[in-house]
Design an enzyme around this catalytic site. Structure first.
Site, PDB file in Angstrom:
ATOM      1  N   SER A  90      40.976  40.744  35.674  1.00  0.00           N
ATOM      2  CA  SER A  90      40.240  39.738  34.911  1.00  0.00           C
ATOM      3  C   SER A  90      39.697  40.365  33.626  1.00  0.00           C
ATOM      4  O   SER A  90      40.454  40.915  32.837  1.00  0.00           O
ATOM      5  CB  SER A  90      39.125  39.145  35.784  1.00  0.00           C
ATOM      6  OG  SER A  90      38.545  38.022  35.194  1.00  0.00           O
ATOM      7  N   ARG A 113      26.811  30.009  37.988  1.00  0.00           N
ATOM      8  CA  ARG A 113      27.627  30.620  39.035  1.00  0.00           C
ATOM      9  C   ARG A 113      28.456  29.574  39.782  1.00  0.00           C
ATOM     10  O   ARG A 113      29.610  29.824  40.154  1.00  0.00           O
ATOM     11  CB  ARG A 113      26.730  31.373  40.015  1.00  0.00           C
ATOM     12  CG  ARG A 113      27.499  32.199  41.041  1.00  0.00           C
ATOM     13  CD  ARG A 113      28.398  33.191  40.350  1.00  0.00           C
ATOM     14  NE  ARG A 113      28.954  34.155  41.276  1.00  0.00           N
ATOM     15  CZ  ARG A 113      29.895  35.030  40.961  1.00  0.00           C
ATOM     16  NH1 ARG A 113      30.381  35.048  39.731  1.00  0.00           N
ATOM     17  NH2 ARG A 113      30.342  35.886  41.847  1.00  0.00           N
ATOM     18  N   ASP A 116      46.471  31.200  40.383  1.00  0.00           N
ATOM     19  CA  ASP A 116      45.364  31.496  39.466  1.00  0.00           C
ATOM     20  C   ASP A 116      45.516  30.614  38.232  1.00  0.00           C
ATOM     21  O   ASP A 116      46.322  30.887  37.352  1.00  0.00           O
ATOM     22  CB  ASP A 116      45.404  32.977  39.084  1.00  0.00           C
ATOM     23  CG  ASP A 116      44.252  33.393  38.175  1.00  0.00           C
ATOM     24  OD1 ASP A 116      43.454  32.521  37.763  1.00  0.00           O
ATOM     25  OD2 ASP A 116      44.146  34.602  37.878  1.00  0.00           O
ATOM     26  N   HIS A 164      42.133  32.816  41.330  1.00  0.00           N
ATOM     27  CA  HIS A 164      41.780  33.993  40.548  1.00  0.00           C
ATOM     28  C   HIS A 164      41.180  35.098  41.415  1.00  0.00           C
ATOM     29  O   HIS A 164      41.361  36.282  41.138  1.00  0.00           O
ATOM     30  CB  HIS A 164      40.787  33.587  39.451  1.00  0.00           C
ATOM     31  CG  HIS A 164      40.486  34.687  38.471  1.00  0.00           C
ATOM     32  ND1 HIS A 164      41.469  35.323  37.745  1.00  0.00           N
ATOM     33  CD2 HIS A 164      39.303  35.270  38.109  1.00  0.00           C
ATOM     34  CE1 HIS A 164      40.925  36.244  36.960  1.00  0.00           C
ATOM     35  NE2 HIS A 164      39.618  36.241  37.176  1.00  0.00           N
ATOM     36  N   ASP A 165      40.495  34.735  42.474  1.00  0.00           N
ATOM     37  CA  ASP A 165      39.885  35.720  43.360  1.00  0.00           C
ATOM     38  C   ASP A 165      40.904  36.598  44.074  1.00  0.00           C
ATOM     39  O   ASP A 165      40.525  37.607  44.686  1.00  0.00           O
ATOM     40  CB  ASP A 165      39.019  35.021  44.416  1.00  0.00           C
ATOM     41  CG  ASP A 165      37.603  34.758  43.935  1.00  0.00           C
ATOM     42  OD1 ASP A 165      37.246  35.251  42.843  1.00  0.00           O
ATOM     43  OD2 ASP A 165      36.857  34.061  44.638  1.00  0.00           O
TER      44      ASP A 165
END
Length: 392
Positions: free
Chosen positions: A149, A219, A330, A363-364
């Protein structure tokens, strides 16, 4: 495979000001870092790991409080980045809130907390600060720089700013710049923070408060973008929270149609992540780091031509070697963005390996232990190790 075990952060002070891309200077600053493994006699086996938005220098092992490094599944004895072979360095960037000099520290110019007056930072500034730390550690050339990232952006920047100092760039789930949609998500998150009544223009420290409401919303927005839609549906679906039986599902509890209560599991998850984040992360740091994400665009100084930007990676015979990894689900840093980088490298006849992993985690995925992903990483670092011993 094992853990690197207990680790203790280290700090290095830099009295010489760091010239920033904005034209400002960062004076008398500290960098917090950790190391794992042993630096060989030739000082040729060092790997720098760059962190993403809310991570830190604590890459692997455990701290005294029991906290586990954020990439512990990747770094350690026998793991893909094997600390029996490599000397791994995790660095906390200036502007962060985990030990390195940041907005919550005192400004040496006036003795007051920086707050909103902390200078604007870029990915390039972080890379230059990291290079200074490598100088202090006596490491002239890194075997690899690695990150996912925003950390991947730093790895790419190393290959462009200091190509003679890095043999390999490992950039995972990253992009050559942010799309307009990504910048928009960052801006909404920032507005949530700056419009929190407890923000006080970034000088909330003096008021003894924290803009937790804004941090929570920021968040929550971030977490939505880190997960793939299918993974979110599989994990949460439309399941609701039980009214007391411990059983989830619409059939068991019906709907209260409340505008305040948490009814769906996904709501509960997002609020939990927001609450947790607001307890440990600094609001000004969030603003700084998301802006650094927005600003990263190495092609901009080359008329938007990414191939021209990556020509810098050929600064020595053989150039920098690259590994790019992306994940099909992602959507925030999609495979198409990694392919742009791959094309720019191929156009420059620079060695590049590329893996596109069909993992369901969005994305994680770069943080998780997918066997296919870890196999790619292990194989690439084995190749780097073989190069170091003259076997490749």
């Amino acid at each position: 495979m094992g853990s690197v075990g207990p680790v203790t952060p280290q700090q290095m002070n830099f009295s010489e000001p760091l010239a920033l891309k904005s034209g400002a200077l960062l004076a008398d600053y500290w960098i917090t870092y950790e190391t794992y493994g042993t630096l060989d006699a030739e000082r040729s086996n060092a790997v720098l790991v760059c962190h993403a938005l809310n991570a830190s220098h604590h890459v692997a092992g455990t701290h005294a409080d029991g906290s586990l490094g954020w990439w512990d599944n990747m770094v350690g004895p026998g793991k893909p980045l094997d600390t029996d072979r490599f000397f791994v360095i995790g660095v906390n960037n200036p502007g962060s809130c985990f030990g390195s000099t940041g907005p919550m520290h005192l400004n040496p110019a006036n003795g007051r907390v920086y707050g909103a007056d902390f200078p604007v930072l870029t990915v390039e500034d972080w890379v230059d600060a990291q290079a200074r730390l490598m100088d202090r550690l006596g490491i002239e050339r890194l075997a690899a720089v690695m990150g996912g990232s925003l950390g991947g952006m730093q790895a790419l920047s190393w290959a462009l700013r200091h190509p003679r100092r890095v043999r390999h760039c490992v950039a995972i789930a990253t992009a050559p710049n942010l799309s307009a949609q990504n910048i928009a998500f960052n801006e909404v998150a920032r507005r949530a923070i700056v419009t929190d009544p407890d923000f006080h223009g970034g000088h909330f420290y003096a008021h003894g408060v924290v803009p937790k409401r804004g941090l929570r919303v920021a968040r929550m927005i971030g977490h939505i973008t880190y997960l793939a839609e299918d993974a979110m549906d599989e994990r949460f679906g439309r399941r609701t929270r039980s009214a007391g039986s411990g059983i989830d599902g619409e059939a068991e509890i019906g709907f209260a149609y409340s505008t305040q209560d948490i009814e769906f599991q996904i709501e509960s998850y997002l609020r939990h992540q927001g609450d947790k984040f607001s307890e440990y992360f600094d609001a000004n740091t969030y603003l700084l780091i998301t802006r650094a994400l927005d600003y990263f665009d190495p092609a901009r100084e080359h008329g938007g031509d990414l191939a021209r930007a990556f020509a810098a990676a050929r600064a020595h015979p053989g150039g920098v070697g690259f590994l790019l990894v992306s994940f099909v689900t992602d959507w925030r840093f999609s495979p198409a963005r990694s392919r742009e980088i791959v094309k720019a490298l191929v156009d420059n006849r620079i060695k590049v390996s590329y893996a596109e992993i069909d993992a369901p985690h969005g994305h994680d995925a770069f943080l998780l232990e997918d066997p296919r992903y870890h196999h790619v990483m292990r194989a690439y670092f084995e190749r780097i190790a073989a190069e170091s011993t003259g076997l490749a």
